[in-house]
Design a protein around this motif. Structure first.
Motif, PDB file in Angstrom:
ATOM      1  N   UNK A  60       0.826  -1.254  -0.019  1.00 24.03           N
ATOM      2  CA  UNK A  60      -0.116  -0.020   0.007  1.00 24.03           C
ATOM      3  C   UNK A  60       0.875   1.338  -0.051  1.00 24.03           C
ATOM      4  N   UNK A  61       0.303   2.309  -0.800  1.00 21.83           N
ATOM      5  CA  UNK A  61       1.356   3.254  -0.754  1.00 21.83           C
ATOM      6  C   UNK A  61       1.991   3.956   0.533  1.00 21.83           C
ATOM      7  N   UNK A  62       3.173   4.044   0.616  1.00 24.35           N
ATOM      8  CA  UNK A  62       3.765   4.758   1.830  1.00 24.35           C
ATOM      9  C   UNK A  62       3.409   6.347   2.127  1.00 24.35           C
ATOM     10  N   UNK A  63       2.915   6.506   3.473  1.00 25.50           N
ATOM     11  CA  UNK A  63       2.526   7.853   3.518  1.00 25.50           C
ATOM     12  C   UNK A  63       3.355   8.522   4.780  1.00 25.50           C
ATOM     13  N   UNK A  64       4.041   9.309   4.695  1.00 25.88           N
ATOM     14  CA  UNK A  64       4.713  10.047   5.890  1.00 25.88           C
ATOM     15  C   UNK A  64       3.864  10.629   6.644  1.00 25.88           C
ATOM     16  N   UNK A  65       3.637  10.304   8.037  1.00 29.15           N
ATOM     17  CA  UNK A  65       2.526  10.850   8.781  1.00 29.15           C
ATOM     18  C   UNK A  65       2.915  12.162   9.531  1.00 29.15           C
ATOM     19  N   UNK A  66       4.222  12.596   9.336  1.00 26.43           N
ATOM     20  CA  UNK A  66       4.545  13.847  10.038  1.00 26.43           C
ATOM     21  C   UNK A  66       6.102  14.412   9.501  1.00 26.43           C
ATOM     22  N   UNK A  67       5.594  15.198   8.512  1.00 26.40           N
ATOM     23  CA  UNK A  67       6.827  16.013   7.960  1.00 26.40           C
ATOM     24  C   UNK A  67       6.394  17.621   7.649  1.00 26.40           C
ATOM     25  N   UNK A  68       7.435  18.196   7.143  1.00 29.49           N
ATOM     26  CA  UNK A  68       6.848  19.742   6.776  1.00 29.49           C
ATOM     27  C   UNK A  68       7.565  19.566   5.389  1.00 29.49           C
ATOM     28  N   UNK A  69       6.463  19.601   4.437  1.00 31.00           N
ATOM     29  CA  UNK A  69       6.903  19.578   2.868  1.00 31.00           C
ATOM     30  C   UNK A  69       7.501  20.603   2.451  1.00 31.00           C
ATOM     31  N   UNK A  70       7.330  21.727   2.851  1.00 34.60           N
ATOM     32  CA  UNK A  70       8.069  23.219   2.265  1.00 34.60           C
ATOM     33  C   UNK A  70       9.254  23.022   2.631  1.00 34.60           C
ATOM     34  N   UNK A  71       9.309  22.629   4.152  1.00 36.88           N
ATOM     35  CA  UNK A  71      10.818  23.013   4.667  1.00 36.88           C
ATOM     36  C   UNK A  71      11.530  21.686   4.348  1.00 36.88           C
ATOM     37  N   UNK A  72      11.031  20.921   3.631  1.00 36.89           N
ATOM     38  CA  UNK A  72      11.799  19.596   3.049  1.00 36.89           C
ATOM     39  C   UNK A  72      12.420  20.330   1.856  1.00 36.89           C
ATOM     40  N   UNK A  73      11.570  21.184   0.992  1.00 38.50           N
ATOM     41  CA  UNK A  73      12.015  21.540  -0.215  1.00 38.50           C
ATOM     42  C   UNK A  73      12.992  22.597  -0.022  1.00 38.50           C
ATOM     43  N   UNK A  74      12.870  23.408   0.964  1.00 35.23           N
ATOM     44  CA  UNK A  74      13.691  24.462   1.325  1.00 35.23           C
ATOM     45  C   UNK A  74      15.145  23.735   1.548  1.00 35.23           C
ATOM     46  N   UNK A  75      15.037  22.810   2.178  1.00 33.86           N
ATOM     47  CA  UNK A  75      16.307  22.108   2.427  1.00 33.86           C
ATOM     48  C   UNK A  75      17.181  21.470   1.149  1.00 33.86           C
ATOM     49  N   UNK A  76      16.482  21.456   0.275  1.00 29.97           N
ATOM     50  CA  UNK A  76      16.934  21.074  -1.067  1.00 29.97           C
ATOM     51  C   UNK A  76      17.406  22.138  -1.775  1.00 29.97           C
TER      52      UNK A  76
END
Length: 529
Positions: A60-76
């Motif tokens: 079943x599709x893996x889902x991250x139950x807690x993250x900060x998506x835009x923050x992850x993009x900023x890190x990149x």
């Protein structure tokens, strides 16, 4: 007309040993399971497309139950300091960033961690001034509950010797009372408030980069909290519509809403629930404390390695209760960040006093617990949001923070699950790497890659099946979607994470050698190797 996925091993996640070799999908939902011949006969004339998976393994599709998506993009897209292993290397990267930046730029860095340095050095503002005296500098610690700034940033924020610590934060000072440039929790907000607002284009770019990266590691969705930090609710929310359009980009984004962004959400006419098939608004997010790394997690007793502090409570019990009561008036659940046992005790006291009529509240992290707190949690409608990768990142230094007695009931994932508590799994990216296989590996081994010991708190290891459940059925349960997500079953969404290995039969360290084959959302291939 539908699609037949076949010649694979589809793990239903209903039972550890249950799998099928083919699945039939119509309109984004699974309509049949079995083997290829059976489904060919059952849906004869309806099959329009066929995908031969060549023996791959489907979850079943893996889902991250807690993250900060835009923050992850900023890190990149910003200066990433998370892999830096010495103060000298960090200084060198900052000097390079200074030389490549424009005159009016702020210098941002993400993810430094002094526990990775042999001397555990925390830079002083004067050392940062030697790198950049004229350009303000803001360097976020790995936990995102502390930041380093230079004198220019302190000047712009008007932080001086006379500035009082804000509620829920600490301005670290030297022996003369002068700010050192190290700001804990809400003290960092004093500088954030003077950082120029980012453009909508910047937020859109960070979000797009992040979502593409999540597809790359096999994630079909994520529960994220971003709607307070990038110019307000509407400015940020609009970017989710632009990026996750439901046509070219399909990603299950469940958005928690910071309690200070609720008023703008209501002003814009939104409430909890589905906005599009791929974007939905969730619980009210509240921070109860900070993190163990910066000693801002709120403990019931002082830190073992610094008895002068028990951490930082972001809210008093009264102010937290006021926020929860406002949520309850609209029958909204809350999602409370609780790392220390003192913060957990406060959160449970408030939830006990303010029961939820329907649905589930969420406790995020739950790193330091005891038997009494577990018994109280069992009596409430809760989902516990765990980040297995914290074990690999925080040990062994966290043992110094908590001491021998407390560490026995810390990061106690197995105890929580065996107690009957429902648990979901996430990364807290950008704080930890977003790859769910790293989280699954950490849950199963409780050690870093390459370490040869039995694992930190080895009795708390999860089985591979329990670890995968965190990122599948656990994440679905967290948002009351367990009847349509998190399993491969008839009537459930056709979201798949397809890998080249069987996570339930390989050796633990082979988990990290596993390759992604496809990320499928709504029966649509969003990423393929």
């Amino acid at each position: 007309m539908g699609t037949l996925w076949h010649n694979g091993t589809f793990f239903t996640m209903r039972d550890e040993n249950e799998s099928v070799s083919a699945v039939y999908v119509e309109d984004g939902f699974i309509r049949g399971l079995g083997d290829q011949e059976e489904l060919e006969n059952r849906f004869s004339g309806l099959i329009e497309k066929r995908h031969n998976l060549q023996g791959a393994f489907v979850y079943p599709g893996f889902v991250d139950s807690h993250l900060h998506i835009i923050g992850h993009g900023e890190k990149l897209i910003r200066l990433d300091l998370s892999e830096v292993n010495s103060a000298e290397e960090m200084k060198r990267k900052l000097e390079e960033k200074y030389r490549s930046s424009n005159d009016n730029d702020w210098i941002f860095g993400e993810g430094w961690n002094e526990n990775n340095f042999s001397d555990r050095k925390i830079f002083h503002k004067q050392e940062l001034d030697e790198i950049s005296l004229n350009k303000p500098m803001f360097l976020t610690r790995i936990c995102r509950h502390a930041a380093l700034v230079n004198s220019k940033a302190l000047e712009l924020a008007r932080i001086t010797k006379e500035t009082d610590d804000p509620k829920g934060g600490v301005i670290v000072r030297d022996n003369n009372g002068e700010p050192t440039g190290y700001l804990l929790d809400t003290a960092a907000d004093l500088v954030k408030d003077v950082i120029p607002n980012v453009s909508e284009e910047y937020v859109e770019r960070a979000l797009q980069v992040a979502v593409n990266d999540l597809f790359r590691v096999g994630l079909v969705g994520g529960h994220t909290e971003d709607l307070y930090y990038y110019g307000g609710f509407k400015k940020t929310f609009d970017q989710f519509f632009k990026v996750i359009d439901g046509r070219e980009v399909k990603f299950r984004a469940h958005l928690l809403v910071h309690h200070e962004a609720i008023w703008e959400m209501e002003k814009e006419g939104y409430d909890k629930g589905e906005v599009t098939p791929f974007i939905e608004l969730g619980a009210v997010k509240i921070f109860a404390d900070g993190a163990l790394g910066g000693r801002t997690a709120y403990l019931s007793n002082p830190y073992t390695d610094d008895p002068s502090t028990s951490g930082v409570a972001i809210h008093s019990e009264e102010s937290m209760k006021e926020i929860v009561m406002k949520a309850r008036k609209k029958n909204r659940p809350v999602a409370i960040h609780t790392i220390g046992d003192g913060a957990l005790d406060m959160a449970l006291t408030v939830l006990e006093q303010c029961p939820l009529e329907e649905g589930r509240d969420r406790l995020i992290h739950v790193q330091v617990v005891n038997e009494s707190l577990i018994e109280r949690m069992k009596k409430l409608p809760l989902i516990l949001d765990l980040q297995p990768r914290f074990v690999a990142s925080d040990f062994p230094w966290v043992m110094e923070r908590l001491g021998e007695d407390r560490i026995k009931k810390s990061f106690a994932w197995k105890t929580l699950i065996d107690s009957g508590l429902h648990c979901a799994g996430g990364s807290d990216a950008p704080i930890e790497p977003v790859d769910p296989l790293l989280g699954i590996h950490a849950a199963v081994t409780r050690k870093r890659v390459g370490e040869s010991h039995e694992g930190y708190g080895a009795e708390q290891k999860l089985t591979p099946f329990e670890a995968v459940q965190l990122f599948t059925s656990g994440s679905a349960y967290a948002i009351e979607r367990e009847r349509e997500r998190g399993y491969i079953a008839e009537g459930f969404v056709a979201d798949f994470t397809i890998l080249d290995r069987n996570l339930f039969s390989i050796k633990a360290d082979e988990i990290l050698l596993t390759n992604l084959v496809m990320t499928v959302v709504d029966n649509t291939i969003m990423y393929m190797n």
